[in-house]
Write a protein that holds these residues in place. Structure first.
Motif, PDB file in Angstrom:
ATOM      1  N   PHE A 108       1.015  -1.186  -0.147  1.00  0.00           N
ATOM      2  CA  PHE A 108      -0.016   0.003   0.227  1.00  0.00           C
ATOM      3  C   PHE A 108       0.708   1.259  -0.092  1.00  0.00           C
ATOM      4  O   PHE A 108       0.715   2.393  -0.948  1.00  0.00           O
ATOM      5  CB  PHE A 108      -1.002   0.079   1.233  1.00  0.00           C
ATOM      6  N   GLN A 109       2.060   1.230   0.904  1.00  0.00           N
ATOM      7  CA  GLN A 109       2.611   2.455   0.949  1.00  0.00           C
ATOM      8  C   GLN A 109       4.054   1.909   1.560  1.00  0.00           C
ATOM      9  O   GLN A 109       4.133   0.987   2.243  1.00  0.00           O
ATOM     10  CB  GLN A 109       2.280   3.619   1.513  1.00  0.00           C
ATOM     11  N   ASP A 110       5.069   2.443   1.227  1.00  0.00           N
ATOM     12  CA  ASP A 110       6.398   2.222   1.902  1.00  0.00           C
ATOM     13  C   ASP A 110       6.242   2.528   3.392  1.00  0.00           C
ATOM     14  O   ASP A 110       5.301   3.380   3.735  1.00  0.00           O
ATOM     15  CB  ASP A 110       7.339   3.145   1.445  1.00  0.00           C
ATOM     16  N   GLN A 111       7.189   2.015   3.968  1.00  0.00           N
ATOM     17  CA  GLN A 111       6.926   2.128   5.583  1.00  0.00           C
ATOM     18  C   GLN A 111       7.309   3.584   6.083  1.00  0.00           C
ATOM     19  O   GLN A 111       6.450   3.494   7.406  1.00  0.00           O
ATOM     20  CB  GLN A 111       7.968   0.772   6.187  1.00  0.00           C
ATOM     21  N   TYR A 112       8.138   4.032   5.386  1.00  0.00           N
ATOM     22  CA  TYR A 112       8.348   5.348   5.920  1.00  0.00           C
ATOM     23  C   TYR A 112       7.225   6.375   5.781  1.00  0.00           C
ATOM     24  O   TYR A 112       7.075   7.664   6.462  1.00  0.00           O
ATOM     25  CB  TYR A 112       9.581   6.037   5.639  1.00  0.00           C
ATOM     26  N   GLU A 113       6.361   6.046   4.795  1.00  0.00           N
ATOM     27  CA  GLU A 113       5.094   6.882   4.647  1.00  0.00           C
ATOM     28  C   GLU A 113       3.757   6.315   5.325  1.00  0.00           C
ATOM     29  O   GLU A 113       3.067   7.113   5.656  1.00  0.00           O
ATOM     30  CB  GLU A 113       4.849   6.860   3.171  1.00  0.00           C
ATOM     31  N   GLN A 114       3.924   4.988   5.752  1.00  0.00           N
ATOM     32  CA  GLN A 114       2.690   4.616   6.323  1.00  0.00           C
ATOM     33  C   GLN A 114       3.013   3.838   7.570  1.00  0.00           C
ATOM     34  O   GLN A 114       3.032   2.220   7.541  1.00  0.00           O
ATOM     35  CB  GLN A 114       1.995   3.665   5.158  1.00  0.00           C
ATOM     36  N   PRO A 115       3.414   4.325   8.761  1.00  0.00           N
ATOM     37  CA  PRO A 115       3.903   3.531   9.779  1.00  0.00           C
ATOM     38  C   PRO A 115       2.750   2.649  10.371  1.00  0.00           C
ATOM     39  O   PRO A 115       3.109   1.718  11.390  1.00  0.00           O
ATOM     40  CB  PRO A 115       4.413   4.457  10.881  1.00  0.00           C
ATOM     41  N   SER A 150      10.559  15.265   7.939  1.00  0.00           N
ATOM     42  CA  SER A 150      10.099  15.284   6.788  1.00  0.00           C
ATOM     43  C   SER A 150      11.003  15.057   5.794  1.00  0.00           C
ATOM     44  O   SER A 150      10.634  14.630   4.568  1.00  0.00           O
ATOM     45  CB  SER A 150       9.089  16.745   6.654  1.00  0.00           C
ATOM     46  N   ASN A 151      12.291  15.485   5.804  1.00  0.00           N
ATOM     47  CA  ASN A 151      13.189  15.222   5.070  1.00  0.00           C
ATOM     48  C   ASN A 151      14.226  14.037   5.194  1.00  0.00           C
ATOM     49  O   ASN A 151      14.745  13.374   4.429  1.00  0.00           O
ATOM     50  CB  ASN A 151      14.217  16.554   4.874  1.00  0.00           C
ATOM     51  N   TRP A 152      14.296  13.683   6.524  1.00  0.00           N
ATOM     52  CA  TRP A 152      15.294  12.636   6.977  1.00  0.00           C
ATOM     53  C   TRP A 152      14.418  11.691   7.841  1.00  0.00           C
ATOM     54  O   TRP A 152      13.726  12.005   8.770  1.00  0.00           O
ATOM     55  CB  TRP A 152      16.251  13.106   7.745  1.00  0.00           C
ATOM     56  N   TYR A 153      14.491  10.355   7.325  1.00  0.00           N
ATOM     57  CA  TYR A 153      13.820   9.080   7.828  1.00  0.00           C
ATOM     58  C   TYR A 153      14.223   9.011   9.261  1.00  0.00           C
ATOM     59  O   TYR A 153      15.220   8.744   9.587  1.00  0.00           O
ATOM     60  CB  TYR A 153      13.972   7.961   7.092  1.00  0.00           C
ATOM     61  N   GLY A 154      12.967   9.337  10.265  1.00  0.00           N
ATOM     62  CA  GLY A 154      13.341   9.066  11.792  1.00  0.00           C
ATOM     63  C   GLY A 154      14.182  10.174  12.287  1.00  0.00           C
ATOM     64  O   GLY A 154      14.456  10.063  13.319  1.00  0.00           O
ATOM     65  N   GLY A 155      14.316  11.355  11.506  1.00  0.00           N
ATOM     66  CA  GLY A 155      15.177  12.315  12.192  1.00  0.00           C
ATOM     67  C   GLY A 155      16.662  12.218  12.076  1.00  0.00           C
ATOM     68  O   GLY A 155      17.208  12.724  12.925  1.00  0.00           O
ATOM     69  N   VAL A 156      17.045  11.292  11.282  1.00  0.00           N
ATOM     70  CA  VAL A 156      18.300  10.751  11.254  1.00  0.00           C
ATOM     71  C   VAL A 156      19.072  11.039   9.791  1.00  0.00           C
ATOM     72  O   VAL A 156      18.451  10.631   9.037  1.00  0.00           O
ATOM     73  CB  VAL A 156      18.563   9.494  11.847  1.00  0.00           C
ATOM     74  N   TYR A 157      20.326  11.762   9.964  1.00  0.00           N
ATOM     75  CA  TYR A 157      20.986  11.884   8.433  1.00  0.00           C
ATOM     76  C   TYR A 157      22.169  11.359   8.517  1.00  0.00           C
ATOM     77  O   TYR A 157      22.770  11.432   9.203  1.00  0.00           O
ATOM     78  CB  TYR A 157      20.862  13.472   8.352  1.00  0.00           C
ATOM     79  N   ILE A 158      22.382  11.061   7.219  1.00  0.00           N
ATOM     80  CA  ILE A 158      23.776  10.583   6.953  1.00  0.00           C
ATOM     81  C   ILE A 158      24.168  11.791   5.480  1.00  0.00           C
ATOM     82  O   ILE A 158      23.689  11.488   4.552  1.00  0.00           O
ATOM     83  CB  ILE A 158      24.085   9.254   6.325  1.00  0.00           C
ATOM     84  N   ASP A 159      25.003  12.631   5.665  1.00  0.00           N
ATOM     85  CA  ASP A 159      24.768  13.756   4.700  1.00  0.00           C
ATOM     86  C   ASP A 159      26.466  14.114   4.447  1.00  0.00           C
ATOM     87  O   ASP A 159      27.246  13.919   5.429  1.00  0.00           O
ATOM     88  CB  ASP A 159      23.963  15.074   5.366  1.00  0.00           C
TER      89      ASP A 159
END
Length: 718
Positions: free
Chosen positions: A428-435, A535-544
């Motif tokens: 239905f949706q990816d897990q980061y879009e539909q928890p 909204s930009n980083w999944y779970g608020g965790v970044y590798i940048d």
């Protein structure tokens, strides 16, 4: 007492009996240290602890046992929705205050106070623990409660979430559980991560002496069938836990019943004589997704039973195991006659070998009407997270389809749209879009336990002095990831980005903390951290800002996931003298030599998964499997980093068209083009496939007179 050497002897000194006794005692101590191994047991508990040792020493793991937490509230306890709860006062979702997911429930007390409550079915005489994470707004206090039994511990903090908890024995088959505010009208509190677990009598007794933080560690919020997933022991360089000094981690899940009758029912991880870690596996866990071959078994009023054949042989008595559905609620294991099943949410591993899974599904869940027989693909759609319904001419969607009107599908949870009229063949949706949607899960008892090797990484050791050791679960080891270019930059590459829809490369699980980033299997220093920008980083965790990015390099990430899992003790021994250390060194050398020999003599080939047969689209069909043609299929090979395709097809349109859709776990990170052959007008002609990150397998350059189209090739998935 340590031996005290006398190093100032002179020629005329007299050797006394005290001197000889001291020397003999030193020799005896040395003989003991070189003749008899000395070890001591070490129990490392979940959480962070400081261990002191007198000398550098190896860490020898004796074993880890399985455990499972089964939240009886399903996913209603995640507080991502108001559904399933009754309120006194007013309730709203708050997306700025939470401990799990993306929201908490904010209760504002009314004239009658502030309460959120719901009814639960329990077993009379059984023992339970109820807990919730609570942060006060303007309320003066809050606590969990079981109506007619007792209240839990109080919460008084307005600066952070803390837990209220209580233990109780069920006195009725139905109880009302609640979170109750101590507040006047207009005062607030935030509620999150509510969990209700059945526990053993021993655990019930232990709770009386545990602190709130210990209870939170022992009984975290979980969903579904939560076993001991990817346990680890990390020695940090300091209490700040910024850098890893040594690590021992496992890529496995250790299972057990929620309340085991004995330790023999638990999975167990131990080190074999060859130095490899093994799991004694009593249980098998399966995600029941649309990728499986579902068939319709029976149909009755309001209910249809579906089946998978040959899943795995289980025991012939209940409980055969445990199952949760897409909302996390428990499905009942019933070995009675299927003809007597009149409701949904029942299952068994039945038929002669106890290996065929039969599951009843209510029409109110699936949308399959009593007068309608769903196709194989429509059965799969339900297990991909879709409900069938009827779409009106104005776009209104009504759950349920009986064979008339416009057939459509929409998501099982949090989807109020008009739906799609095409049979869904993906989640239905990816897990980061539909928890809030997860597939059904089944955990069943094997008829015979198996002993299987477990992938591991690292080797823990202790150093003289203080050792900061963390014991936990949920460490994902070296997950492959393809860095993407930041949308507004020409040289900024990142991982775990989700803002641009299909232009995203999130990690497989919502991360909590990045432990290491690797380039070509070597640690790389990169910019990692956490942010409120979820909204930009999944779970608020970044590798940048990945430095010196090259597309030919292979990147992987070791990280901790946000979803909590139960933790267990690491039972180990440490070596206290020279004999024990020398013996350990010799055994390690023997084990290493044996394992290297096995690797050197093993055939240079990689294990491949079974072929998966997709649903062909746009008129394409298999050519002729009655001769020697293989059916169209795909599978993973090369340790799951490469996908292989096969098959011969015909019947599709000229030009370009989609052959089939790949599930998410088989989709490449970038577009790939696979050269193939098309047979037309008596000769073979070049053509090619396009494999997209969205899962489309597209046939290109198909001649108008095509006889058949040959699929053969491999696609890197990283």
């Amino acid at each position: 007492m340590d031996y005290q050497a006398k190093t100032n002897w002179t020629y005329n000194d007299t050797v006394t009996e005290q001197d000889m006794n001291r020397i003999e005692a030193g020799l005896g101590d040395l003989h003991q240290r070189l003749d008899t191994p000395a070890t001591s047991k070490l129990v490392l508990q979940p959480g962070t602890q400081t261990i002191q040792v007198e000398r550098d020493t190896p860490f020898h793991l004796s074993g880890i046992s399985g455990r499972m937490l089964l939240n009886l509230l399903g996913r209603n306890g995640n507080c991502e929705s108001l559904n399933g709860w009754a309120f006194s006062g007013t309730a709203a979702l708050n997306t700025s205050q939470f401990v799990t997911g993306t929201a908490s429930i904010q209760i504002t007390a009314g004239s009658g106070g502030g309460i959120m409550s719901r009814s639960v079915e329990l077993k009379v005489g059984k023992t339970y623990v109820l807990a919730a994470s609570i942060k006060l707004g303007t309320a003066t206090g809050a606590k969990v409660s079981v109506t007619g039994i007792d209240n839990g511990s109080g919460v008084s903090s307005s600066s952070d979430f803390t837990i209220s908890y209580m233990r109780f024995t069920a006195t009725s088959s139905t109880h009302s559980i609640a979170v109750v505010l101590q507040a006047t009208q207009g005062q607030t509190a935030y509620i999150d991560a509510i969990r209700l677990y059945e526990i053993s009598a021993a655990e019930y007794s232990q709770l009386s002496s545990m602190t709130a933080s210990q209870v939170d560690q022992m009984y975290p919020y979980t969903e579904g069938l939560a076993g001991v997933q990817n346990p680890y022991a990390i020695r940090w360089t300091s209490a700040a836990k910024a850098d890893v000094a040594a690590m021992l981690a496992f890529d496995t899940e250790l299972l057990a019943p929620p309340v085991p009758a004995s330790d023999a029912e638990r999975d167990r991880l131990e080190k074999g004589v060859d130095g490899q870690y093994y799991k004694v596996s009593n249980w098998c866990k399966v995600a029941l997704t649309g990728d499986l071959s579902w068939i319709l078994r029976t149909s009755s009023t309001g209910v249809k039973c579906v089946q998978i054949t040959g899943l795995g042989q289980s025991i012939a008595t209940t409980p055969q195991g445990y199952m949760t559905k897409y909302d996390g609620k428990v499905v009942k294991n019933d070995l009675g006659a299927i003809a007597n099943w009149k409701t949904g949410d029942m299952w068994q591993l039945g038929d002669p070998s106890y290996s065929n899974l039969i599951l009843s599904i209510a029409g109110s869940d699936s949308g399959w009407g009593d007068n309608y027989t769903p196709t194989a693909d429509e059965l799969k759609a339900y297990f991909y997270g879709w409900v069938m319904g009827t779409q009106a001419s104005n776009g209104t969607f009504t759950v349920g389809y009986n064979g008339t009107g416009t057939k459509a599908w929409r998501g099982l949870v949090n989807d109020n749209g008009s739906g799609t009229v095409d049979v869904p063949r993906t989640y239905f949706q990816d897990q980061y879009e539909q928890p809030d949607w997860k597939p059904y899960e089944l955990m069943y008892k094997r008829s015979i336990a198996i002993n299987a090797p477990v992938p591991s990484e690292g080797n823990l050791s202790l150093v003289k002095g203080d050792n900061v050791i963390e014991i936990g679960t949920g460490l994902i080891l070296r997950e492959f990831s393809k860095p993407l270019l930041y949308p507004t930059s020409s040289n900024r590459y990142m991982i775990n980005y989700i803002a641009q829809g299909g232009y995203a490369n999130p990690l497989k699980y919502m991360p909590y903390k990045i432990v290491e980033v690797y380039r070509n299997n070597r640690k790389q220093q990169v910019n990692v951290g956490t942010t409120s920008d979820r909204s930009n980083w999944y779970g608020g965790v970044y590798i940048d800002d990945i430095p010196d990015y090259r597309p030919e390099n292979v990147y992987s990430v070791t990280y901790l996931i946000q979803a909590k899992r139960p933790s267990v003790n690491f039972i180990a021994s440490i070596l206290n003298n020279e004999y024990a250390m020398i013996d350990h060194l010799i055994r390690d050398m023997q084990q290493t030599t044996r394992r290297v020999s096995v690797v050197e003599n093993k055939k240079a080939e990689n294990d491949s998964s079974d072929w998966i047969t997709p649903t062909l689209l746009n008129g394409w069909v298999n050519r002729d499997v009655s001769i020697s043609d293989p059916r169209v299929g795909y599978r993973k090979m090369n340790s799951s980093s490469t996908m292989e395709l096969r098959g011969i097809i015909l019947g599709g349109p000229a030009g370009s068209s989609i052959l089939f859709k790949l599930p998410k776990s088989f989709r490449p990170a970038i577009h790939h083009f696979v050269p193939v052959l098309a047979y037309a007008s008596g000769s073979y002609q070049p053509a090619y496939l396009t494999i997209t990150p969205s899962g489309d397998v597209v046939a290109n350059n198909v001649p108008s007179s095509v006889g058949w189209y040959i699929l053969s090739g491999t696609v890197p998935l990283t």
